[in-house]
Design a protein around this motif. Structure first.
Motif, short mmCIF file in Angstrom:
data_model
loop_
_atom_site.label_atom_id
_atom_site.label_comp_id
_atom_site.label_asym_id
_atom_site.label_seq_id
_atom_site.Cartn_x
_atom_site.Cartn_y
_atom_site.Cartn_z
N TYR A 213 9.61 -2.70 -9.63
CA TYR A 213 9.13 -3.46 -8.47
C TYR A 213 9.08 -2.52 -7.27
O TYR A 213 9.85 -2.64 -6.32
CB TYR A 213 10.04 -4.67 -8.20
CG TYR A 213 11.50 -4.45 -8.50
CD1 TYR A 213 12.39 -4.02 -7.51
CD2 TYR A 213 12.00 -4.67 -9.78
CE1 TYR A 213 13.73 -3.82 -7.78
CE2 TYR A 213 13.35 -4.46 -10.06
CZ TYR A 213 14.20 -4.04 -9.06
OH TYR A 213 15.54 -3.84 -9.34
N VAL B 119 6.91 -2.11 -4.75
CA VAL B 119 6.59 -2.65 -3.43
C VAL B 119 7.82 -3.27 -2.80
O VAL B 119 8.09 -3.10 -1.60
CB VAL B 119 5.44 -3.67 -3.52
CG1 VAL B 119 5.17 -4.30 -2.16
CG2 VAL B 119 4.18 -3.01 -4.06
N THR B 120 8.58 -4.00 -3.59
CA THR B 120 9.82 -4.60 -3.09
C THR B 120 10.77 -3.53 -2.57
O THR B 120 11.33 -3.65 -1.46
CB THR B 120 10.52 -5.39 -4.22
OG1 THR B 120 9.63 -6.41 -4.70
CG2 THR B 120 11.79 -6.03 -3.72
N SER C 119 11.37 -9.13 -6.32
CA SER C 119 11.43 -8.39 -7.58
C SER C 119 10.92 -9.22 -8.75
O SER C 119 10.22 -8.72 -9.63
CB SER C 119 12.86 -7.92 -7.85
OG SER C 119 13.75 -9.02 -7.95
N GLU D 265 7.04 -9.62 -8.46
CA GLU D 265 6.35 -8.35 -8.72
C GLU D 265 6.40 -7.98 -10.19
O GLU D 265 5.41 -7.50 -10.75
CB GLU D 265 6.97 -7.24 -7.87
CG GLU D 265 6.18 -5.95 -7.92
CD GLU D 265 6.61 -4.93 -6.89
OE1 GLU D 265 5.98 -3.86 -6.81
OE2 GLU D 265 7.58 -5.20 -6.14
N LYS D 266 7.54 -8.20 -10.85
CA LYS D 266 7.63 -7.88 -12.27
C LYS D 266 6.80 -8.84 -13.11
O LYS D 266 6.22 -8.44 -14.12
CB LYS D 266 9.09 -7.91 -12.72
CG LYS D 266 9.91 -6.74 -12.21
CD LYS D 266 11.24 -6.61 -12.91
CE LYS D 266 12.19 -7.73 -12.57
NZ LYS D 266 13.52 -7.53 -13.19
N SER E 69 2.34 -5.57 -8.95
CA SER E 69 2.53 -5.14 -7.56
C SER E 69 1.41 -5.60 -6.65
O SER E 69 1.65 -5.96 -5.49
CB SER E 69 2.65 -3.61 -7.52
OG SER E 69 3.80 -3.17 -8.20
N ALA F 226 1.98 -7.87 -3.42
CA ALA F 226 1.64 -7.34 -2.10
C ALA F 226 0.74 -8.31 -1.33
O ALA F 226 0.90 -8.50 -0.12
CB ALA F 226 0.96 -5.98 -2.23
#
Length: 365
Positions: A140, A142-143, A233, A236-237, A241, A245
């Motif tokens: 993840y 971006v996180t 997280s 995103e996973k 991503s 975003a």
């Protein structure tokens, strides 16, 4: 010349005894043995052959896996011995094709089994909820990037209270970073007569997003980053991503816009004055100098809260405790118990996240 060892069957075991094969007889050389095995494969009989010993003059054993096909295989062996040159036994190409298809099917099944085993082990989100679906990605980034940038920006700006230089006319690094990341530059705000969009109107559109990296104190930073990690997280996973975003930026912008566009306390005061809700004139007032990632946090929460209600097949459902905690904190912040909270950002981000959750075209998978 064919070699027969009688009616007593030998057994061969594979993979710790899980798959047993029975020897139905022996042929004199590898060419005949392979020809018969090829033919048996085209008759849907799982057969194989191997030399009975290391001697070059030894015969080749014929093995059949399925015990229910033993009698049929014995009959085919007897027919083969009588005339192994018949055209019907020239099926090497067909047998090779069948074996390739069997191998491909077995590999596909192994892949499905491995995936099912991975899902059965139940990946858990940072919140502890089980994720019963394949993940689009394992990391993840971006996180993590949001957390790192928020820590750096908050420390660099002295937690939203940049210290001024003692030298007249000199601007400190803390002030420069704060003015560059806040929604409106303080000098431009004053110069424009209090226009909250003064900086954005000059093309500085990044200011819709960058206030999320600034925080007012250590608790403010810790609270938001913990929730960014927990909520971000898993999204995103699960969905990648890029999707994360988009949700993050959209909800942050929505929260920031509502916070900026809310009226001043002076406008709200006549509405609530003399009522038990007179505190709303302060707690629901707007400001272009709001900082923090709360809008994005509530946006991510809103998405994960609503998405599984709209799509029961969505692979993660927030536990009720987390829902009560987030909504309870939202209400508490609107009351006089806690001051200096950007409630417009909370509400705007939440509404945007809920909107993402209801959007049918964003269904999981």
């Amino acid at each position: 010349m064919a070699i027969d060892r009688g009616s007593t069957f030998a057994f061969r075991e594979f993979q710790g005894g899980k798959n047993k094969m029975r020897r139905i007889g022996t042929l004199e050389n590898t060419e005949l043995a392979q020809r018969l095995c090829d033919y048996l494969v085209t008759q849907a009989i799982d057969a194989s052959c191997d030399p009975e010993s290391d001697s070059p003059d030894s015969g080749w054993d014929i093995w059949v896996r399925d015990e229910r096909q033993i009698e049929q295989a014995k009959k085919e062996l007897a027919d083969f011995r009588s005339d192994p040159e018949q055209p019907r036994y020239q099926v090497k190409r067909e047998a090779t094709h069948i074996r390739q298809e069997q191998i491909a099917a077995e590999l596909a099944q192994q892949k499905r089994t491995a995936e099912n085993d991975r899902i059965a082990n139940v990946t858990k989100s940072a919140l502890g909820e089980p994720i019963r679906a394949p993940l689009k990605q394992s990391g993840y980034p971006v996180t993590i990037a949001v957390i790192i940038l928020s820590v750096i920006a908050s420390l660099t700006t002295h937690f939203g209270q940049p210290r001024r230089s003692r030298a007249p006319g000199k601007v400190t690094l803390e002030e420069q970073v704060y003015d560059a990341l806040s929604f409106v530059d303080r000098k431009e705000f004053v110069k424009s007569g209090g226009n909250p969009f003064a900086s954005v109107e000059t093309g500085q559109v990044w200011r819709f997003v960058t206030p999320m990296f600034l925080h007012g104190d250590e608790f403010h930073l810790l609270f938001n980053m913990v929730w960014i990690y927990f909520l971000g997280s898993v999204i995103e996973k699960l969905q990648g991503s890029l999707f994360f975003a988009v949700v993050l930026v959209t909800t942050q912008v929505s929260g920031m816009l509502l916070q900026v566009m809310l009226p001043d306390p002076a406008v709200l005061q006549p509405i609530f004055q003399g009522t038990p809700l007179d505190f709303l004139a302060q707690t629901l007032s707007g400001s272009p100098f709001a900082i923090g990632a709360s809008g994005a946090v509530y946006g991510l929460f809103g998405f994960l809260w609503i998405r599984p209600k709209v799509d029961p097949g969505y692979p993660i459902h927030l536990v009720q405790t987390n829902v009560v905690l987030m909504l309870g904190w939202l209400v508490i912040c609107i009351t006089p118990l806690i001051g200096d909270v950007a409630n417009g950002a909370h509400i705007g981000g939440l509404l945007a996240g809920v909107g993402f959750g209801f959007a049918g075209k964003l269904k999981f998978g």
